[in-house]
Design an enzyme around this catalytic site. Structure first.
Site, PDB file in Angstrom:
ATOM      1  N   CYS A  71      -7.672  21.704 122.788  1.00  0.00           N
ATOM      2  CA  CYS A  71      -6.403  21.751 123.528  1.00  0.00           C
ATOM      3  C   CYS A  71      -6.550  22.671 124.731  1.00  0.00           C
ATOM      4  CB  CYS A  71      -5.292  22.246 122.611  1.00  0.00           C
ATOM      5  SG  CYS A  71      -3.755  22.575 123.476  1.00  0.00           S
ATOM      6  N   CYS A  77      -1.297  29.525 124.208  1.00  0.00           N
ATOM      7  CA  CYS A  77      -0.155  29.104 123.393  1.00  0.00           C
ATOM      8  C   CYS A  77      -0.124  29.911 122.086  1.00  0.00           C
ATOM      9  CB  CYS A  77      -0.300  27.612 123.097  1.00  0.00           C
ATOM     10  SG  CYS A  77       0.991  26.957 122.039  1.00  0.00           S
ATOM     11  N   CYS A  80      -1.742  27.610 117.982  1.00  0.00           N
ATOM     12  CA  CYS A  80      -3.031  27.555 117.273  1.00  0.00           C
ATOM     13  C   CYS A  80      -3.889  28.755 117.662  1.00  0.00           C
ATOM     14  CB  CYS A  80      -3.804  26.304 117.676  1.00  0.00           C
ATOM     15  SG  CYS A  80      -2.986  24.778 117.245  1.00  0.00           S
ATOM     16  N   CYS A 154       0.830  18.013 122.035  1.00  0.00           N
ATOM     17  CA  CYS A 154       0.428  19.082 121.123  1.00  0.00           C
ATOM     18  C   CYS A 154      -0.503  18.425 120.116  1.00  0.00           C
ATOM     19  CB  CYS A 154       1.658  19.672 120.422  1.00  0.00           C
ATOM     20  SG  CYS A 154       1.200  20.761 119.058  1.00  0.00           S
ATOM     21  N   GLN A 209       7.354  20.649 103.892  1.00  0.00           N
ATOM     22  CA  GLN A 209       5.905  20.781 104.108  1.00  0.00           C
ATOM     23  C   GLN A 209       5.560  20.051 105.392  1.00  0.00           C
ATOM     24  OE1 GLN A 209       3.964  22.664 102.356  1.00  0.00           O
ATOM     25  NE2 GLN A 209       5.090  23.002 100.444  1.00  0.00           N
ATOM     26  N   TYR A 242      12.162  28.405  94.158  1.00  0.00           N
ATOM     27  CA  TYR A 242      11.974  28.177  95.591  1.00  0.00           C
ATOM     28  C   TYR A 242      11.674  26.680  95.786  1.00  0.00           C
ATOM     29  CZ  TYR A 242      11.084  33.224  95.233  1.00  0.00           C
ATOM     30  OH  TYR A 242      11.146  34.569  94.935  1.00  0.00           O
ATOM     31  N   ASP A 308       7.085  28.649  94.479  1.00  0.00           N
ATOM     32  CA  ASP A 308       6.518  28.420  95.820  1.00  0.00           C
ATOM     33  C   ASP A 308       7.325  29.226  96.840  1.00  0.00           C
ATOM     34  OD1 ASP A 308       5.271  27.353  98.052  1.00  0.00           O
ATOM     35  OD2 ASP A 308       6.295  25.420  97.938  1.00  0.00           O
ATOM     36  N   CYS A 335       1.849  30.730 100.511  1.00  0.00           N
ATOM     37  CA  CYS A 335       1.417  30.493 101.894  1.00  0.00           C
ATOM     38  C   CYS A 335       1.017  31.801 102.581  1.00  0.00           C
ATOM     39  CB  CYS A 335       2.472  29.730 102.685  1.00  0.00           C
ATOM     40  SG  CYS A 335       4.082  30.478 102.621  1.00  0.00           S
TER      41      CYS A 335
HETATM   42  C1  LIG Z   1       7.589  27.736 100.947  1.00  0.00           C
HETATM   43  S1  LIG Z   1       9.159  26.991 100.812  1.00  0.00           S
HETATM   44  C2  LIG Z   1       8.872  25.900  99.457  1.00  0.00           C
HETATM   45  C3  LIG Z   1       9.842  24.766  99.279  1.00  0.00           C
HETATM   46  C4  LIG Z   1       9.393  23.632  98.362  1.00  0.00           C
HETATM   47  N1  LIG Z   1       8.747  24.102  97.163  1.00  0.00           N
HETATM   48  C5  LIG Z   1       8.510  22.643  99.101  1.00  0.00           C
HETATM   49  O1  LIG Z   1       7.314  22.518  98.761  1.00  0.00           O
HETATM   50  O2  LIG Z   1       9.002  21.972 100.022  1.00  0.00           O
HETATM   51  C6  LIG Z   1      10.115  28.276 100.170  1.00  0.00           C
HETATM   52  C7  LIG Z   1      11.563  27.910  99.903  1.00  0.00           C
HETATM   53  O3  LIG Z   1      12.201  29.039  99.293  1.00  0.00           O
HETATM   54  C8  LIG Z   1      13.521  29.161  99.802  1.00  0.00           C
HETATM   55  N2  LIG Z   1      13.855  30.582  99.607  1.00  0.00           N
HETATM   56  C9  LIG Z   1      13.472  31.637 100.353  1.00  0.00           C
HETATM   57  N3  LIG Z   1      13.867  32.793  99.773  1.00  0.00           N
HETATM   58  C10 LIG Z   1      14.512  32.462  98.627  1.00  0.00           C
HETATM   59  C11 LIG Z   1      15.138  33.208  97.598  1.00  0.00           C
HETATM   60  N4  LIG Z   1      15.143  34.541  97.643  1.00  0.00           N
HETATM   61  N5  LIG Z   1      15.696  32.546  96.576  1.00  0.00           N
HETATM   62  C12 LIG Z   1      15.684  31.187  96.550  1.00  0.00           C
HETATM   63  N6  LIG Z   1      15.106  30.411  97.484  1.00  0.00           N
HETATM   64  C13 LIG Z   1      14.523  31.050  98.521  1.00  0.00           C
HETATM   65  C14 LIG Z   1      13.434  28.679 101.245  1.00  0.00           C
HETATM   66  O4  LIG Z   1      14.678  28.207 101.688  1.00  0.00           O
HETATM   67  C15 LIG Z   1      12.392  27.557 101.125  1.00  0.00           C
HETATM   68  O5  LIG Z   1      13.007  26.313 100.897  1.00  0.00           O
END
Ligand SMILES: C[S@@+](CC[C@H](N)C(=O)[O-])C[C@H]1O[C@@H](n2cnc3c(N)ncnc32)[C@H](O)[C@@H]1O
Length: 384
Positions: A71, A77, A80, A154, A209, A242, A308, A335
């Site tokens: 790129c 930028c 990346c 992009c 995702q 999450y 997650d 992540c």
């Molecule tokens: C990394 S994402 C994972 C979402 C889902 N597992 C996926 O793969 O699409 C983290 C998620 O946690 C939510 N989140 C962040 N802090 C939180 C909390 N304290 N309690 C509940 N959910 C939360 C965010 O809104 C987000 O949707």
């Protein structure tokens, strides 16, 4: 800067945050846009007691994995930061960064470290982006700045989305504001491109995702690792903490047909989307902060917990609650390696205090974000 602040260094490896690392006179030096084994003339930009930051003045001898970024705006930028490394080097660095970070926080933890999973696409993989717009310019913020780097493409974003840039630009130019406009553009499940403004009252579509090609493997791995190995034919309860809009929840609901499934997510928009996907009575979706939810939940030793969290990870309370409740298996999708390593430390310290015998049975890094230093990891915790 004076000439005396310039030194010659050789880069050892990459660091969390994306810079290259070198050592010189007892100092650890972080150098953005460096590559492993680069020999560089650098100039200090900041000096602290034990570490310093420096910028490249000249590449004296490029490391073997350095390449010209595909790129044309890669070096300016803010998107990346690893395009100047071969994809193989990016994967190698991520794998060892995850391993070293876990070991740094948990030196005595033994685990099977499976080889990194490559992304099916290394470019054209993103299906959601948040570009900026001001004074007729559409682009992303420059690195460490709020200046806009104008783009007409992009390379990490799917083409069906980048083809809409002229339309997005035209639309944004009709929005009244002298300020920087924050936009969101994404490809919907129906393969349509949507775009809108992100404002203080509307913060966009919420988490999803962004690499749908690699996400398939991530979901399959969660399902495979969730499988019950022996002695029991189902989990009493499956918790997806999450949960977002149900990326793992719905596949888990379909895999464990005799279990109650509890999804916990604090973004109401995502909960609404998740609920709309499946109306089975076995599924309960909670709009809640995970910590508050766990204060009233009843976890048992026959349960599966999938979690997650966002980049900041969980909390000591959450990891202790999980270690105390002793669910049969825990699958942690992360992540950010530092928050994962810290959360595992909280978990295993409490595991030891409780006299429980959890093991980190396997850990695998996933390449979800090629061309950047971001990395996804899955960890499986189970009672021995
Ligand atoms: C990394 S994402 C994972 C979402 C889902 N597992 C996926 O793969 O699409 C983290 C998620 O946690 C939510 N989140 C962040 N802090 C939180 C909390 N304290 N309690 C509940 N959910 C939360 C965010 O809104 C987000 O949707």
């Amino acid at each position: 800067m004076t000439a005396t602040s310039q030194i010659q260094i050789k880069i050892e490896k990459m660091a969390i945050g994306g810079a290259g690392i070198a050592r010189h006179d007892g100092l650890v030096i972080f150098v953005p846009q460096a590559a492993p084994e680069d020999e560089l003339l650098v100039e200090f930009t900041a000096k602290k007691k034990n570490f310093a930051e420096a910028r490249i003045i000249k590449i004296l001898k490029p490391g073997p994995s350095r390449r010209d970024p595909p790129c044309k705006v890669a070096y300016i930028c803010g998107g990346c930061n690893w395009q100047h490394l071969s994809e193989q080097e990016q994967r190698l660095q991520k794998e060892s960064l995850v391993f070293e970070t876990i070991k740094k926080f948990n030196p005595s933890l033994e685990f099977t470290h499976l080889p990194i999973k490559e992304s099916p696409r290394v470019f054209r993989y993103r299906n959601r982006i948040q570009p900026k717009f001001k004074n007729g310019q559409l682009g992303f913020f420059a690195r460490n700045s709020h200046d806009i780097v104008e783009i007409d493409d992009c390379l990490i974003t799917e083409e069906v989305l980048t083809k809409k840039f002229p339309e997005i630009k035209k639309w944004a130019s009709h929005q009244k504001s002298g300020e920087v406009l924050r936009l969101e553009a994404y490809i919907s499940d129906q393969e349509e491109v949507h775009f809108s403004l992100i404002t203080d009252v509307d913060d966009g579509v919420g988490f999803s995702q962004v690499n749908r090609f690699q996400n398939e493997d991530l979901i399959q791995t969660v399902l495979d690792w969730s499988n019950i190995e022996s002695g029991q034919n189902h989990y009493a309860q499956v918790f997806d903490l999450y949960a977002g809009s149900g990326n793992f929840t719905i596949p888990l609901l379909n895999q464990f047909k005799a279990s109650s499934v509890m999804a916990v997510e604090m973004n109401a928009k995502l909960v609404e989307r998740g609920r709309a996907q499946n109306k089975e009575k076995r599924l309960s979706y909670f709009t809640s902060d995970v910590e508050s939810y766990l204060k009233r939940a009843h976890l048992t030793e026959n349960d599966l917990v999938v979690l997650d969290p966002p980049r900041a990870g969980t909390s000591e309370y959450i990891m202790r609650t999980l270690a105390s409740a002793k669910p049969k298996k825990i699958i942690y999708i992360s992540c950010h390696p530092v928050s994962l390593a810290r959360d595992l430390k909280w978990f295993f310290d409490w595991n030891q205090k409780m006299g429980h015998n959890y093991k980190l049975s396997r850990l695998q890094t996933f390449e979800m974000f090629p061309q950047t230093d971001h990395v996804e990891t899955i960890a499986e915790l189970k009672v021995d």
